[in-house]
Design a protein around this motif. Structure first.
Motif, PDB file in Angstrom:
ATOM      1  N   ASP A  79       0.849  -1.178   0.000  1.00  9.97           N
ATOM      2  CA  ASP A  79       0.000   0.000   0.000  1.00  9.97           C
ATOM      3  C   ASP A  79       0.890   1.235   0.000  1.00  9.97           C
ATOM      4  O   ASP A  79       1.557   1.536   0.980  1.00  9.97           O
ATOM      5  CB  ASP A  79      -0.908  -0.014   1.235  1.00  9.97           C
ATOM      6  CG  ASP A  79      -1.982   1.062   1.195  1.00  9.97           C
ATOM      7  OD1 ASP A  79      -1.855   1.997   0.380  1.00  9.97           O
ATOM      8  OD2 ASP A  79      -2.941   0.968   1.979  1.00  9.97           O
ATOM      9  N   HIS A  80       0.920   1.940  -1.146  1.00 12.56           N
ATOM     10  CA  HIS A  80       1.747   3.141  -1.261  1.00 12.56           C
ATOM     11  C   HIS A  80       1.083   4.349  -0.611  1.00 12.56           C
ATOM     12  O   HIS A  80       1.708   5.409  -0.505  1.00 12.56           O
ATOM     13  CB  HIS A  80       2.016   3.455  -2.736  1.00 12.56           C
ATOM     14  CG  HIS A  80       2.963   2.515  -3.398  1.00 12.56           C
ATOM     15  ND1 HIS A  80       4.327   2.725  -3.449  1.00 12.56           N
ATOM     16  CD2 HIS A  80       2.750   1.331  -4.055  1.00 12.56           C
ATOM     17  CE1 HIS A  80       4.909   1.733  -4.107  1.00 12.56           C
ATOM     18  NE2 HIS A  80       3.987   0.886  -4.481  1.00 12.56           N
ATOM     19  N   GLY A  81      -0.167   4.196  -0.206  1.00 13.99           N
ATOM     20  CA  GLY A  81      -0.873   5.325   0.377  1.00 13.99           C
ATOM     21  C   GLY A  81      -1.231   6.354  -0.682  1.00 13.99           C
ATOM     22  O   GLY A  81      -1.286   6.063  -1.872  1.00 13.99           O
ATOM     23  N   GLY A  82      -1.443   7.580  -0.234  1.00  6.47           N
ATOM     24  CA  GLY A  82      -1.815   8.651  -1.146  1.00  6.47           C
ATOM     25  C   GLY A  82      -3.266   9.044  -0.985  1.00  6.47           C
ATOM     26  O   GLY A  82      -4.081   8.283  -0.464  1.00  6.47           O
ATOM     27  N   ASP A  83      -3.569  10.264  -1.419  1.00  5.92           N
ATOM     28  CA  ASP A  83      -4.926  10.784  -1.333  1.00  5.92           C
ATOM     29  C   ASP A  83      -5.615  10.648  -2.680  1.00  5.92           C
ATOM     30  O   ASP A  83      -4.982  10.676  -3.733  1.00  5.92           O
ATOM     31  CB  ASP A  83      -4.906  12.266  -0.926  1.00  5.92           C
ATOM     32  CG  ASP A  83      -4.309  12.472   0.467  1.00  5.92           C
ATOM     33  OD1 ASP A  83      -4.558  11.612   1.336  1.00  5.92           O
ATOM     34  OD2 ASP A  83      -3.598  13.466   0.658  1.00  5.92           O
ATOM     35  N   GLY A  84      -6.938  10.506  -2.634  1.00  3.94           N
ATOM     36  CA  GLY A  84      -7.681  10.411  -3.875  1.00  3.94           C
ATOM     37  C   GLY A  84      -8.279   9.042  -4.069  1.00  3.94           C
ATOM     38  O   GLY A  84      -8.308   8.211  -3.151  1.00  3.94           O
ATOM     39  N   PRO A  85      -8.746   8.764  -5.271  1.00  3.19           N
ATOM     40  CA  PRO A  85      -9.441   7.496  -5.528  1.00  3.19           C
ATOM     41  C   PRO A  85      -8.501   6.305  -5.411  1.00  3.19           C
ATOM     42  O   PRO A  85      -7.294   6.429  -5.652  1.00  3.19           O
ATOM     43  CB  PRO A  85      -9.949   7.659  -6.973  1.00  3.19           C
ATOM     44  CG  PRO A  85      -9.005   8.641  -7.583  1.00  3.19           C
ATOM     45  CD  PRO A  85      -8.650   9.605  -6.481  1.00  3.19           C
ATOM     46  N   PRO A  86      -9.030   5.136  -5.061  1.00  4.30           N
ATOM     47  CA  PRO A  86      -8.182   3.942  -4.977  1.00  4.30           C
ATOM     48  C   PRO A  86      -7.725   3.511  -6.370  1.00  4.30           C
ATOM     49  O   PRO A  86      -8.482   3.537  -7.337  1.00  4.30           O
ATOM     50  CB  PRO A  86      -9.105   2.902  -4.341  1.00  4.30           C
ATOM     51  CG  PRO A  86     -10.487   3.352  -4.677  1.00  4.30           C
ATOM     52  CD  PRO A  86     -10.440   4.848  -4.710  1.00  4.30           C
ATOM     53  N   ILE A  87      -6.454   3.102  -6.449  1.00  5.44           N
ATOM     54  CA  ILE A  87      -5.865   2.645  -7.709  1.00  5.44           C
ATOM     55  C   ILE A  87      -5.159   1.322  -7.453  1.00  5.44           C
ATOM     56  O   ILE A  87      -4.288   1.227  -6.579  1.00  5.44           O
ATOM     57  CB  ILE A  87      -4.858   3.666  -8.268  1.00  5.44           C
ATOM     58  CG1 ILE A  87      -5.525   5.037  -8.463  1.00  5.44           C
ATOM     59  CG2 ILE A  87      -4.267   3.174  -9.584  1.00  5.44           C
ATOM     60  CD1 ILE A  87      -4.555   6.134  -8.899  1.00  5.44           C
ATOM     61  N   LEU A  88      -5.521   0.305  -8.206  1.00  6.23           N
ATOM     62  CA  LEU A  88      -4.896  -1.009  -8.119  1.00  6.23           C
ATOM     63  C   LEU A  88      -3.884  -1.121  -9.244  1.00  6.23           C
ATOM     64  O   LEU A  88      -4.225  -0.932 -10.416  1.00  6.23           O
ATOM     65  CB  LEU A  88      -5.960  -2.105  -8.225  1.00  6.23           C
ATOM     66  CG  LEU A  88      -5.489  -3.552  -8.052  1.00  6.23           C
ATOM     67  CD1 LEU A  88      -4.943  -3.791  -6.643  1.00  6.23           C
ATOM     68  CD2 LEU A  88      -6.638  -4.523  -8.350  1.00  6.23           C
TER      69      LEU A  88
ATOM     70  N   PRO B  68       4.074   6.887  -6.387  1.00  9.73           N
ATOM     71  CA  PRO B  68       4.012   8.147  -5.638  1.00  9.73           C
ATOM     72  C   PRO B  68       3.604   9.350  -6.482  1.00  9.73           C
ATOM     73  O   PRO B  68       3.248  10.398  -5.939  1.00  9.73           O
ATOM     74  CB  PRO B  68       5.462   8.306  -5.129  1.00  9.73           C
ATOM     75  CG  PRO B  68       6.037   6.929  -5.137  1.00  9.73           C
ATOM     76  CD  PRO B  68       5.409   6.266  -6.320  1.00  9.73           C
ATOM     77  N   GLN B  69       3.656   9.194  -7.806  1.00 10.22           N
ATOM     78  CA  GLN B  69       3.299  10.309  -8.690  1.00 10.22           C
ATOM     79  C   GLN B  69       1.843  10.243  -9.159  1.00 10.22           C
ATOM     80  O   GLN B  69       1.383  11.146  -9.871  1.00 10.22           O
ATOM     81  CB  GLN B  69       4.222  10.318  -9.915  1.00 10.22           C
ATOM     82  CG  GLN B  69       5.699  10.440  -9.565  1.00 10.22           C
ATOM     83  CD  GLN B  69       6.577  10.496 -10.803  1.00 10.22           C
ATOM     84  OE1 GLN B  69       6.506  11.425 -11.601  1.00 10.22           O
ATOM     85  NE2 GLN B  69       7.419   9.503 -10.978  1.00 10.22           N
ATOM     86  N   LEU B  70       1.134   9.195  -8.787  1.00 11.88           N
ATOM     87  CA  LEU B  70      -0.255   9.061  -9.187  1.00 11.88           C
ATOM     88  C   LEU B  70      -1.178   9.738  -8.179  1.00 11.88           C
ATOM     89  O   LEU B  70      -0.913   9.729  -6.972  1.00 11.88           O
ATOM     90  CB  LEU B  70      -0.630   7.584  -9.322  1.00 11.88           C
ATOM     91  CG  LEU B  70       0.077   6.824 -10.440  1.00 11.88           C
ATOM     92  CD1 LEU B  70      -0.318   5.343 -10.417  1.00 11.88           C
ATOM     93  CD2 LEU B  70      -0.231   7.428 -11.807  1.00 11.88           C
ATOM     94  N   ASN B  71      -2.247  10.308  -8.664  1.00  7.80           N
ATOM     95  CA  ASN B  71      -3.193  11.042  -7.814  1.00  7.80           C
ATOM     96  C   ASN B  71      -4.257  10.091  -7.271  1.00  7.80           C
ATOM     97  O   ASN B  71      -5.387  10.045  -7.761  1.00  7.80           O
ATOM     98  CB  ASN B  71      -3.844  12.169  -8.612  1.00  7.80           C
ATOM     99  CG  ASN B  71      -2.838  13.197  -9.091  1.00  7.80           C
ATOM    100  OD1 ASN B  71      -1.805  13.404  -8.462  1.00  7.80           O
ATOM    101  ND2 ASN B  71      -3.133  13.843 -10.209  1.00  7.80           N
TER     102      ASN B  71
END
Length: 240
Positions: free
Chosen positions: A7-16, A33-36
């Protein structure tokens, strides 16, 4: 099957995030880490730290279903590279409510049906395919993970040879990112690789008018070569 995942974490919609054949979840270490969004990368069955198991497309999709439940990913965007891109299309077909799916150069195997190559004489295609398959067979004997059973199953799978009929059935927003450069191959096989790309450019508008296509100045290894550009393309598509 319970898959290894990060789980890289991050804010916004879930991305698999789904890697390619022979890879693992670390393929996404720079891109994620560069994905929203909140990114979770997995090791597909038989890859990385995940358990072995027979390669069955529905079973692999079931593995991914279990992963989304395990990590609390509610209706994720699915982004896959190569084999993972084919699976992204299959996931989107199975989940018509999926917000979006992205395939990064996952479409047809380099060794696909001779009719899928454009601009090269049929006898040349046949001869070059024999050379290419000999290279793949030699490589297969050297690979330990995934095991020979999985690699053999994939090489002989119609879905792996040509995923365009699957993509044609996808109803959610679907982006296919095509590489414009060839991976290193013997010089005499460059015309075959060019014909493969020409076949995709010819067939995608006819077979998959539902799929948005974006070309990127990279080889099949675009995730490693152009991570910032790949992330920007994916972010733009998801937000759009």
């Amino acid at each position: 099957m319970i898959l290894a995942a990060h789980d890289h974490g991050g804010d916004g919609p879930p991305i698999l995030l789904l890697h390619g054949a022979g890879g693992d979840m670390s393929a996404w270490n720079v891109v994620a880490p560069q994905l929203n969004g909140r990114c979770v990368a997995v090791d597909l069955r038989g890859h990385g730290k995940s358990p072995d198991g027979p390669w069955d497309w529905d079973a692999v999709l079931d593995d991914l279903e279990a992963t989304t439940v395990q990590f609390g990913l509610d209706n994720p965007v699915v982004v896959g590279h190569s084999l993972g891109g084919i699976l992204a299309g299959m996931w989107a077909r199975r989940h018509p409510g999926c917000p979006a799916a992205v395939s990064l150069d996952g479409h047809r195997s380099a060794a696909t049906d001779p009719a899928n190559y454009a601009g090269l004489a049929p006898e040349q295609v046949e001869a070059d395919l024999a050379k290419l398959n000999a290279i793949f067979t030699a490589q297969e004997e050297m690979i330990t993970r995934p095991n020979r059973e999985i690699t053999s199953t994939l090489r002989n799978s119609p879905e792996f040879a040509d995923a365009l009929p699957i993509f044609a059935e996808v109803t959610v927003p679907f982006l296919l990112v095509l590489a414009t450069k060839n991976l290193p191959v013997p010089p005499d096989l460059i015309p075959l690789m060019d014909a493969h790309r020409a076949g995709l450019r010819r067939d995608l508008p006819k077979i998959c008018p539902n799929v948005r296509v974006h070309e990127i100045d990279a080889t099949h290894g675009m995730v490693f070569e152009q991570p910032a550009e790949v992330a920007a393309v994916v972010n733009g598509f998801i937000s759009g």
